[in-house]
Design an enzyme around this catalytic site. Sequence first.
Site, PDB file in Angstrom:
ATOM      1  N   LYS A   1       1.385  -3.938   0.156  1.00 14.65           N
ATOM      2  CA  LYS A   1       1.915  -3.700  -1.189  1.00 14.65           C
ATOM      3  C   LYS A   1       3.247  -2.957  -1.177  1.00 14.65           C
ATOM      4  CE  LYS A   1      -2.508  -4.260  -3.401  1.00 14.65           C
ATOM      5  NZ  LYS A   1      -3.629  -4.296  -2.451  1.00 14.65           N
TER       6      LYS A   1
HETATM    7  C1  LIG Z   1      -4.502  -5.302  -2.383  1.00 15.07           C
HETATM    8  C2  LIG Z   1      -5.006  -5.676  -1.060  1.00 15.07           C
HETATM    9  C3  LIG Z   1      -5.556  -6.948  -0.830  1.00 15.07           C
HETATM   10  C4  LIG Z   1      -5.747  -7.956  -1.935  1.00 15.07           C
HETATM   11  O1  LIG Z   1      -4.533  -8.420  -2.476  1.00 15.07           O
HETATM   12  P1  LIG Z   1      -4.520  -9.186  -3.875  1.00 15.07           P
HETATM   13  O2  LIG Z   1      -3.088  -9.414  -4.177  1.00 15.07           O
HETATM   14  O3  LIG Z   1      -5.174  -8.247  -4.863  1.00 15.07           O
HETATM   15  O4  LIG Z   1      -5.310 -10.417  -3.713  1.00 15.07           O
HETATM   16  C5  LIG Z   1      -5.948  -7.245   0.456  1.00 15.07           C
HETATM   17  N1  LIG Z   1      -5.818  -6.371   1.470  1.00 15.07           N
HETATM   18  C6  LIG Z   1      -5.305  -5.136   1.283  1.00 15.07           C
HETATM   19  C7  LIG Z   1      -5.215  -4.199   2.427  1.00 15.07           C
HETATM   20  C8  LIG Z   1      -4.866  -4.747   0.015  1.00 15.07           C
HETATM   21  O5  LIG Z   1      -4.343  -3.536  -0.163  1.00 15.07           O
END
Ligand SMILES: *Cc1c(COP(=O)(O)O)cnc(C)c1O
Length: 459
Positions: free
Chosen positions: A111
């Site tokens: 993210k």
């Molecule tokens: C947020 C997250 C996901 C899922 O991503 P989405 O965009 O919500 O599908 C998977 N793995 C990790 C480590 C995350 O932080």
Amino acid sequence: MEYISTRNSEKTFSFQDVLLRGLAPDGGLFVPKIFPTFNINELENLRNLSYRELATKIIYKFCSDEFSENEIKNLVEISYRSFRAKDVVKIEKMGKLNLLELFHGPTLAFKDIAMQVIGNMYQKVLEKNNLKINIIVATSGDTGAAAISAIKDRRNMNIFVLHPDKKISDVQRKFMTTVNSKNVFNIALEGNFDDCQKVVKTMFADKTFSSSINMSGVNSINWSRIVIQIVYYFFSFFKISEKGEKINFSVPTGNFGDIYAGYVAKKMGLPINKLVIATNKNDILKRVIKTGLYKPTKVEHTISPSMDIQVASNFERLIFDICSNNSKKILNLMNDFSQKREFKLEKESVEKIKESFCSESLSENETRFIISEIYKNNKMLIDPHTAVGIGVTQKIPLKEKTIVLSTAHPSKFSDVVAKETGVEPNLPESLQGVLTKKEEYKRLPKNLENLKKYILKQI
Ligand SMILES: *Cc1c(COP(=O)(O)O)cnc(C)c1O
């Protein structure tokens, strides 16, 4: 580029609206009216660009009304300065699989890649317009940390982050609660992630409240996050594929944001074969692909908490596209959903989804097994989310090369990883401070009015 809402395709919005509002005023999600595309020759011209050059080219396509290409280039440069990988991301070969490591940013999950750029975009837009905003975000663990890291200490913004109390890992929580910045407010909500997300959505829908505080959101429903995530699909594709070769991506999925970015890349012309929706026990997406019925069950708490989600918000963007931008149809489905907590897709829509997607889920034991196997065979430590991404590829026969998105650093989930491998994954040295710094957060009950009062008091 013009944007529309998945629940009203008549009214158009600018990129600035889309960036600052997060959610459309009618409760729908923003999408471009028309997706930009690259033909085969244009694609080949992108093949040898650096990550930052590619990011500039792709992001600019979606926001050229708001920023010049040079502004985007600068935003990208500043945003990725603190990343520990030279090319922002890294690719590790593991037999037939390729791991795309997306966790080399400041809070160790994928993210950061979008959020760092968004923090700088916000600053630029707010300064241009002399605006001040309050960002409110629900997190299943990693969004909050990434958002706080991107927004902390900025003048024109406050950020309020709601995480589900006691349902995220210690390291995840500490990345949020040890930041100690005047514009950062952490709230531990007594509930699960879906409760957090619901509260934030309700606050957005309350126009009096949301406009009185200039409320904005950076959840994975924010379109600009999707745009920035498209970049690594292109980048890794070019690194792994030969000219003319199609490949698959396996994506650990919760809110359907990251994998939807892959779908946009495919729509833009990137020759992706299948996008594999990899889920843990919270397998609503696997079920919807099998039966067409979208019906959340109770959220199960797992060792991959960032995917402990039943209402996959970004899925609305996919069905809007699958239903040829028929916003009336989406509005009906979503009304069904808010009344009956379920909706049913037509057979034809399900078939269309299956042309691009397939899905499998992994149990807790299977996930643990993958973590230990990968360590035994490859001497690599992987986090539980990445393990889900790898594990599902063993359940689905795929001939093409596959890239698995590695979404978090193993040290963010050190307890589980250490238990399965006997090796404690260390945080990168520059980040070890979070383990010992003083934590600050407010525990609040699942009560909307209370929460609003708390927010109003802080700003
Ligand atoms: C947020 C997250 C996901 C899922 O991503 P989405 O965009 O919500 O599908 C998977 N793995 C990790 C480590 C995350 O932080």
